[in-house]
Scaffold this motif. Sequence first.
Motif, PDB file in Angstrom:
ATOM      1  N   ASP A  30       0.840  -1.191   0.000  1.00 48.64           N
ATOM      2  CA  ASP A  30       0.000   0.000   0.000  1.00 48.64           C
ATOM      3  C   ASP A  30       0.878   1.245   0.000  1.00 48.64           C
ATOM      4  N   LYS A  31       0.262   2.397  -0.198  1.00 51.15           N
ATOM      5  CA  LYS A  31       0.996   3.646  -0.426  1.00 51.15           C
ATOM      6  C   LYS A  31       1.960   3.993   0.703  1.00 51.15           C
ATOM      7  N   GLN A  32       1.503   3.907   1.943  1.00 51.39           N
ATOM      8  CA  GLN A  32       2.344   4.292   3.071  1.00 51.39           C
ATOM      9  C   GLN A  32       3.498   3.317   3.272  1.00 51.39           C
ATOM     10  N   TYR A  33       3.191   2.029   3.192  1.00 50.10           N
ATOM     11  CA  TYR A  33       4.213   0.980   3.337  1.00 50.10           C
ATOM     12  C   TYR A  33       5.279   1.162   2.257  1.00 50.10           C
ATOM     13  N   LYS A  34       4.819   1.353   1.023  1.00 53.62           N
ATOM     14  CA  LYS A  34       5.736   1.532  -0.107  1.00 53.62           C
ATOM     15  C   LYS A  34       6.584   2.788   0.051  1.00 53.62           C
ATOM     16  N   ALA A  59       4.300  -5.083  10.986  1.00 51.50           N
ATOM     17  CA  ALA A  59       5.484  -5.915  10.756  1.00 51.50           C
ATOM     18  C   ALA A  59       6.511  -5.709  11.862  1.00 51.50           C
ATOM     19  N   ASN A  60       6.681  -4.461  12.299  1.00 52.42           N
ATOM     20  CA  ASN A  60       7.651  -4.174  13.358  1.00 52.42           C
ATOM     21  C   ASN A  60       7.210  -4.735  14.702  1.00 52.42           C
ATOM     22  N   LYS A  61       5.896  -4.787  14.946  1.00 45.91           N
ATOM     23  CA  LYS A  61       5.410  -5.421  16.182  1.00 45.91           C
ATOM     24  C   LYS A  61       5.744  -6.909  16.179  1.00 45.91           C
ATOM     25  N   PHE A  62       5.686  -7.509  14.994  1.00 43.46           N
ATOM     26  CA  PHE A  62       6.098  -8.914  14.857  1.00 43.46           C
ATOM     27  C   PHE A  62       7.580  -9.065  15.177  1.00 43.46           C
ATOM     28  N   LEU A  63       8.397  -8.142  14.655  1.00 39.15           N
ATOM     29  CA  LEU A  63       9.849  -8.201  14.893  1.00 39.15           C
ATOM     30  C   LEU A  63      10.212  -7.873  16.332  1.00 39.15           C
ATOM     31  N   ALA A  71      15.543   4.065   8.982  1.00 37.45           N
ATOM     32  CA  ALA A  71      14.348   4.443   8.223  1.00 37.45           C
ATOM     33  C   ALA A  71      13.466   3.242   7.916  1.00 37.45           C
ATOM     34  N   LEU A  72      14.072   2.053   7.832  1.00 39.06           N
ATOM     35  CA  LEU A  72      13.304   0.842   7.541  1.00 39.06           C
ATOM     36  C   LEU A  72      12.907   0.100   8.812  1.00 39.06           C
ATOM     37  N   ALA A  73      13.826   0.051   9.792  1.00 40.27           N
ATOM     38  CA  ALA A  73      13.573  -0.724  11.014  1.00 40.27           C
ATOM     39  C   ALA A  73      12.740   0.036  12.030  1.00 40.27           C
ATOM     40  N   ALA A  74      12.869   1.358  12.062  1.00 36.42           N
ATOM     41  CA  ALA A  74      12.153   2.142  13.070  1.00 36.42           C
ATOM     42  C   ALA A  74      11.721   3.492  12.504  1.00 36.42           C
ATOM     43  N   PHE A 105       1.321  -8.616   6.486  1.00 32.79           N
ATOM     44  CA  PHE A 105       1.148  -7.523   7.440  1.00 32.79           C
ATOM     45  C   PHE A 105       0.421  -6.367   6.747  1.00 32.79           C
ATOM     46  N   LYS A 106      -0.491  -5.729   7.477  1.00 33.63           N
ATOM     47  CA  LYS A 106      -1.259  -4.629   6.914  1.00 33.63           C
ATOM     48  C   LYS A 106      -0.438  -3.354   6.786  1.00 33.63           C
ATOM     49  N   SER A 107       0.582  -3.210   7.644  1.00 33.49           N
ATOM     50  CA  SER A 107       1.400  -1.999   7.650  1.00 33.49           C
ATOM     51  C   SER A 107       2.787  -2.332   8.161  1.00 33.49           C
ATOM     52  N   ILE A 108       3.700  -1.388   8.004  1.00 36.75           N
ATOM     53  CA  ILE A 108       5.050  -1.612   8.510  1.00 36.75           C
ATOM     54  C   ILE A 108       5.055  -1.596  10.038  1.00 36.75           C
ATOM     55  N   ASP A 109       4.120  -0.888  10.647  1.00 40.00           N
ATOM     56  CA  ASP A 109       4.008  -0.902  12.112  1.00 40.00           C
ATOM     57  C   ASP A 109       3.644  -2.294  12.606  1.00 40.00           C
TER      58      ASP A 109
END
Length: 274
Positions: free
Chosen positions: A127-131, A244-248, A163-166, A238-242
């Motif tokens: 999606d736009k924000q993730y991309k 995905a980060n909660k998973f990590l 920028a990618l991890a946090a 994952f619906k968003s990078i947030d």
Amino acid sequence: KGRKSLISESRANKEIESNGYIKVVIEIEAKSETIAANKAMKALDILRSFFCIQCNSFSEIIGNEFEPINKIRLGEFHTLHNASGNVFENSFWYDTSCSKAKVYVFRDERNTVKNVRNIVNIFSKFDKQYKSIISDSMLRFVRAFDEKNQNIAILRAWGALEALAAPNESNCDSVTTRCAFIFEEYEYHKQILEHLREYRNRNVHAGQESEMAKTYGFQIQKYFKQLFLFHIRQQGNFKSIDEANKFLDLPADKDKILHLQSIVEKSISFRGYG
């Protein structure tokens, strides 16, 4: 049309082409020359970042410490043209800091192109924000490793990793834990990442530099690459990078994660959701 004459007029020497480089034409629509140039360079650098992920070396035993890590780099000359091909004379730029790259020979060209096409295809599905977050990190990554000064490259590359991890976070610890989570030997990689983070901080605050800078750069590249590929491989999960980060952020230890699972199951039972 007019490219060669414009370069010739704008430069003191006789070279009008970056020998050994492939000429790339980018077709876009924009409201101004400046916007067009920025959009074109962004598109080219993102594509270039996908190739560098595939083509850059993992390490260097014997090499030039002033040679950028990126194998796929930009040439010296860039021009902007209208739909008819005529050059915009005020939009010529010559990269004075350009470090000419050696001609890159693909070990397996067909497989590399296939991998890059797959990445581009998956990347387009976010999606736009993730991309947008991934795009920003990829631009930081590829531009960092264009640097000849390896200490500057480290600072910029760590910024790409952050920028990618946090993204939009101030918690520096999350970068090391999230990157380490991807690997089976969690504690080992966490220690390496902590060392890289401490070196980066010493460099920022005290100007401390190291002869090992390029080695550190290769290490940061490794973690960035694996984190980027994690997002590519998990696209759709994952619906968003947030999210995905909660998973990590989950514990890597088996006993801890099973204990967490039992607590969640008890909560589901307590609320009557089971």
